[in-house]
Design a protein around this motif. Structure first.
Motif, mmCIF file in Angstrom:
data_model
loop_
_atom_site.group_PDB
_atom_site.id
_atom_site.type_symbol
_atom_site.label_atom_id
_atom_site.label_comp_id
_atom_site.label_asym_id
_atom_site.label_seq_id
_atom_site.Cartn_x
_atom_site.Cartn_y
_atom_site.Cartn_z
ATOM 1 N N PRO A 66 0.819 -1.218 0.000
ATOM 2 C CA PRO A 66 0.000 0.000 0.000
ATOM 3 C C PRO A 66 0.854 1.270 0.000
ATOM 4 N N ALA A 67 0.210 2.376 -0.282
ATOM 5 C CA ALA A 67 0.909 3.661 -0.261
ATOM 6 C C ALA A 67 1.409 3.956 1.151
ATOM 7 N N GLY A 68 2.690 4.249 1.275
ATOM 8 C CA GLY A 68 3.271 4.543 2.578
ATOM 9 C C GLY A 68 3.303 3.371 3.529
ATOM 10 N N GLY A 69 3.113 2.163 3.032
ATOM 11 C CA GLY A 69 3.056 0.990 3.898
ATOM 12 C C GLY A 69 4.151 -0.003 3.607
ATOM 13 N N SER A 70 3.972 -1.223 4.118
ATOM 14 C CA SER A 70 4.983 -2.261 3.945
ATOM 15 C C SER A 70 4.327 -3.632 3.993
ATOM 16 N N VAL A 71 5.000 -4.605 3.430
ATOM 17 C CA VAL A 71 4.617 -6.013 3.532
ATOM 18 C C VAL A 71 5.869 -6.791 3.896
ATOM 19 N N ALA A 72 5.702 -7.869 4.666
ATOM 20 C CA ALA A 72 6.851 -8.615 5.174
ATOM 21 C C ALA A 72 6.738 -10.088 4.816
ATOM 22 N N TYR A 73 7.910 -10.720 4.706
ATOM 23 C CA TYR A 73 8.017 -12.146 4.389
ATOM 24 C C TYR A 73 9.071 -12.756 5.313
ATOM 25 N N ARG A 74 8.979 -14.052 5.537
ATOM 26 C CA ARG A 74 9.992 -14.746 6.329
ATOM 27 C C ARG A 74 10.487 -15.953 5.538
ATOM 28 N N LEU A 75 11.784 -16.230 5.690
ATOM 29 C CA LEU A 75 12.432 -17.294 4.922
ATOM 30 C C LEU A 75 13.464 -17.977 5.806
ATOM 31 N N SER A 76 13.373 -19.297 5.929
ATOM 32 C CA SER A 76 14.358 -20.062 6.703
ATOM 33 C C SER A 76 15.493 -20.498 5.781
#
Length: 255
Positions: A66-76
């Motif tokens: 989104p605008a001004g936002g964030s998304v996160a991911y995790r990886l082993s």
């Protein structure tokens, strides 16, 4: 003035008063002021990235930030593995607004800080743990594709066939391998697949390609010019392509 005489049996004569000591005023203890503890910032939930056992990478298409936002991911991943991550926005205007941050658990180990316009990272992982990949956006909402690769290292054994790998390509993602060689060694690499759909690419540690994957070659045979790690790509570039393409890769190395 009245004089009070105490009799021998301890009585006080009439007209005398026993003095009462003044009482100290009672005061309530001060109320303790409760200590306010800082409220930690909420951590955005992270989507888990899983790389299939038969592959070395994955593409997450149709992602959105989104605008001004964030998304996160995790990886082993394991210590010593080489991780390659790239964020490809769908709009050119978003290139300068997108940032990729790569951190270890609890943001203690920052492998790449958040910097707008820097949306890719490649490097060797320092520990076996779960890593967090955060895509932030300082511009309008945009879509993107996330490319993740963890190349698999090929270890050679004595014999005419130094290594053999059975794998599966899941187009459009290719498989990436690392092999270590000395300058002057002769490498023969051959990949076989039904319909000859799988091609090879080979790049030296200096970034110079010995064969490009789009050339349509399934075999490479030649003298390696430098020592170090070589990157071997196994790809399917034909379109349309099957959902999965099994292959067999054989490698021979001689001095």
């Amino acid at each position: 003035m009245t004089i009070c005489l105490l009799l021998s049996f301890g009585l006080v004569m009439a007209g005398c008063r026993r003095a009462t000591p003044p009482r100290a005023p009672q005061t309530s203890p001060p109320l303790a002021t409760p200590t306010r503890r800082p409220v930690p910032s909420p951590v955005a939930p992270a989507t888990e990235i899983r790389i299939p056992d038969s592959a070395t990478g994955v593409i997450l298409p149709d992602q959105r930030v989104p605008a001004g936002g964030s998304v996160a991911y995790r990886l082993s991943a394991l210590a010593g593995q080489r991780l390659s991550v790239a964020v490809n926005p769908f709009s050119v205007e978003s290139l300068s607004a997108i940032a990729l941050e790569v951190t270890g658990p609890g943001s203690a180990a920052v492998l790449q800080p958040r910097t707008p316009g820097v949306a890719a990272w490649e490097g060797e992982l320092p520990a076996s743990q779960t890593y967090r990949l955060t895509v932030t956006n300082e511009g309008p909402a945009t879509g993107f594709a996330l490319h993740v690769q963890i190349p698999r290292r090929i270890n050679f054994v004595p014999g005419p066939i130094a290594a053999k790998v059975n794998g599966v390509v899941v187009p459009p993602v290719g498989n990436v391998f690392l092999l270590t060689a000395r300058a002057g060694q002769v490498l023969t690499a051959t990949v076989r697949s039904d319909g000859d759909l799988v091609w090879l690419g080979l790049v030296g540690e200096d970034g110079q390609p010995l064969v490009r994957s789009h050339m349509g070659q399934a075999t490479f045979a030649g003298t390696l010019p430098i020592g170090g790690d070589y990157t071997l790509d196994v790809v399917v570039l034909q379109e349309p392509a099957p959902p999965t393409v099994p292959y067999t890769l054989t490698l021979e190395m001689t001095d």
